[in-house]
Design a protein around this motif. Sequence first.
Motif, PDB file in Angstrom:
ATOM      1  N   LEU A  59       6.181   5.693  -3.172  1.00 33.58           N
ATOM      2  CA  LEU A  59       4.859   6.327  -3.138  1.00 33.58           C
ATOM      3  C   LEU A  59       4.151   6.099  -4.470  1.00 33.58           C
ATOM      4  O   LEU A  59       4.794   5.911  -5.493  1.00 33.58           O
ATOM      5  N   CYS A  60       2.811   6.170  -4.435  1.00 36.38           N
ATOM      6  CA  CYS A  60       2.055   6.035  -5.682  1.00 36.38           C
ATOM      7  C   CYS A  60       2.262   7.287  -6.545  1.00 36.38           C
ATOM      8  O   CYS A  60       2.762   8.309  -6.071  1.00 36.38           O
ATOM      9  N   ARG A  61       1.830   7.193  -7.780  1.00 36.84           N
ATOM     10  CA  ARG A  61       2.069   8.291  -8.722  1.00 36.84           C
ATOM     11  C   ARG A  61       1.395   9.589  -8.262  1.00 36.84           C
ATOM     12  O   ARG A  61       1.967  10.662  -8.365  1.00 36.84           O
ATOM     13  N   ALA A  62       0.173   9.472  -7.737  1.00 35.11           N
ATOM     14  CA  ALA A  62      -0.573  10.670  -7.330  1.00 35.11           C
ATOM     15  C   ALA A  62       0.129  11.382  -6.162  1.00 35.11           C
ATOM     16  O   ALA A  62       0.295  12.599  -6.173  1.00 35.11           O
ATOM     17  N   CYS A  63       0.555  10.592  -5.164  1.00 37.17           N
ATOM     18  CA  CYS A  63       1.229  11.210  -4.008  1.00 37.17           C
ATOM     19  C   CYS A  63       2.552  11.824  -4.449  1.00 37.17           C
ATOM     20  O   CYS A  63       2.925  12.911  -4.011  1.00 37.17           O
ATOM     21  N   ARG A  64       3.226  11.117  -5.335  1.00 36.49           N
ATOM     22  CA  ARG A  64       4.504  11.591  -5.849  1.00 36.49           C
ATOM     23  C   ARG A  64       4.333  12.932  -6.577  1.00 36.49           C
ATOM     24  O   ARG A  64       5.132  13.848  -6.416  1.00 36.49           O
TER      25      ARG A  64
ATOM     26  N   ALA B 201       0.849  -1.184   0.000  1.00 34.69           N
ATOM     27  CA  ALA B 201       0.000   0.000   0.000  1.00 34.69           C
ATOM     28  C   ALA B 201       0.884   1.233   0.000  1.00 34.69           C
ATOM     29  O   ALA B 201       1.943   1.247   0.617  1.00 34.69           O
ATOM     30  N   CYS B 202       0.435   2.264  -0.685  1.00 40.18           N
ATOM     31  CA  CYS B 202       1.158   3.537  -0.685  1.00 40.18           C
ATOM     32  C   CYS B 202       1.118   4.110   0.729  1.00 40.18           C
ATOM     33  O   CYS B 202       0.039   4.262   1.299  1.00 40.18           O
ATOM     34  N   PRO B 203       2.271   4.449   1.330  1.00 39.08           N
ATOM     35  CA  PRO B 203       2.274   5.000   2.678  1.00 39.08           C
ATOM     36  C   PRO B 203       1.590   6.369   2.738  1.00 39.08           C
ATOM     37  O   PRO B 203       1.172   6.803   3.798  1.00 39.08           O
ATOM     38  N   GLY B 204       1.464   7.030   1.592  1.00 35.70           N
ATOM     39  CA  GLY B 204       0.868   8.362   1.575  1.00 35.70           C
ATOM     40  C   GLY B 204      -0.645   8.341   1.592  1.00 35.70           C
ATOM     41  O   GLY B 204      -1.284   9.147   2.265  1.00 35.70           O
ATOM     42  N   CYS B 205      -1.272   7.407   0.835  1.00 34.41           N
ATOM     43  CA  CYS B 205      -2.727   7.441   0.686  1.00 34.41           C
ATOM     44  C   CYS B 205      -3.389   6.082   0.876  1.00 34.41           C
ATOM     45  O   CYS B 205      -4.613   5.997   0.916  1.00 34.41           O
ATOM     46  N   GLY B 206      -2.609   5.015   0.950  1.00 36.73           N
ATOM     47  CA  GLY B 206      -3.187   3.699   1.157  1.00 36.73           C
ATOM     48  C   GLY B 206      -3.543   2.962  -0.123  1.00 36.73           C
ATOM     49  O   GLY B 206      -3.910   1.792  -0.090  1.00 36.73           O
TER      50      GLY B 206
HETATM   51 ZN   LIG Z   1      -0.402   7.499  -2.565  1.00 33.62          ZN
END
Ligand SMILES: [Zn+2]
Length: 207
Positions: free
Chosen positions: A27-32, A13-18
């Motif tokens: 991190l996922c692309r959106a959080c990045r 899971a992305c640590p930023g948004c799950g």
């Molecule tokens: Zn994310």
Amino acid sequence: MLAGLWRTLLPRACPGCGAQLGAEVGLCRACRAGLHARVESHSPLRPHPEPHLLTLGRYRGVGRRAVRALKFGGARDLAGVLGQALAAGVPPDWDVGAVVPVPLHPSRQRQRGYNQAELLAREVARHLQIPCVDALSRTRATRQQARQHAAGRYEMAGAFAVKTGRLPSGPLLLVDDVMTSGSTLQACQDVLHAAGAAEIYIAVIAR
Ligand SMILES: [Zn+2]
């Protein structure tokens, strides 16, 4: 090692948004895409009221969750994406010659297995193509609380030393994960200045 294997085999899971991570690292692309380094309009640190501080934002949201995952969740791969984002925001006119990480006390580093500030500093240096120099040592442990309150300044003073012969020439970029009261960074900056550092800039993930 087994933990490392699980991390590569299980959906992460992305640590930023799950959100579930695919091939992305850290991190996922959106959080990045939401990570933008900016120079703060003023620094709380002496002797620099003028802009000397680079951050990815406030200690909340994605920034806060990413710091916590890097620091307490063993998500060492986050240092890559966060370090890259910080490096991208370093103004060329700072003319930084080397990156210096804020050290952890050896006992805490043994507990955690790594120093998150050092992982970050290495990534920032790699992207800027300048050396990362482990120039500071922690001479004594300080309470977690001391770093979170302005009164901790007295406790932090004297907690760091410059290693003999390790002070790089030219402007330095001091790197830590978070700035809270600023007492840790102030103490590091003070010993670097006392040892003859020219100019000191600071980069943290969140403030
Ligand atoms: Zn994310």
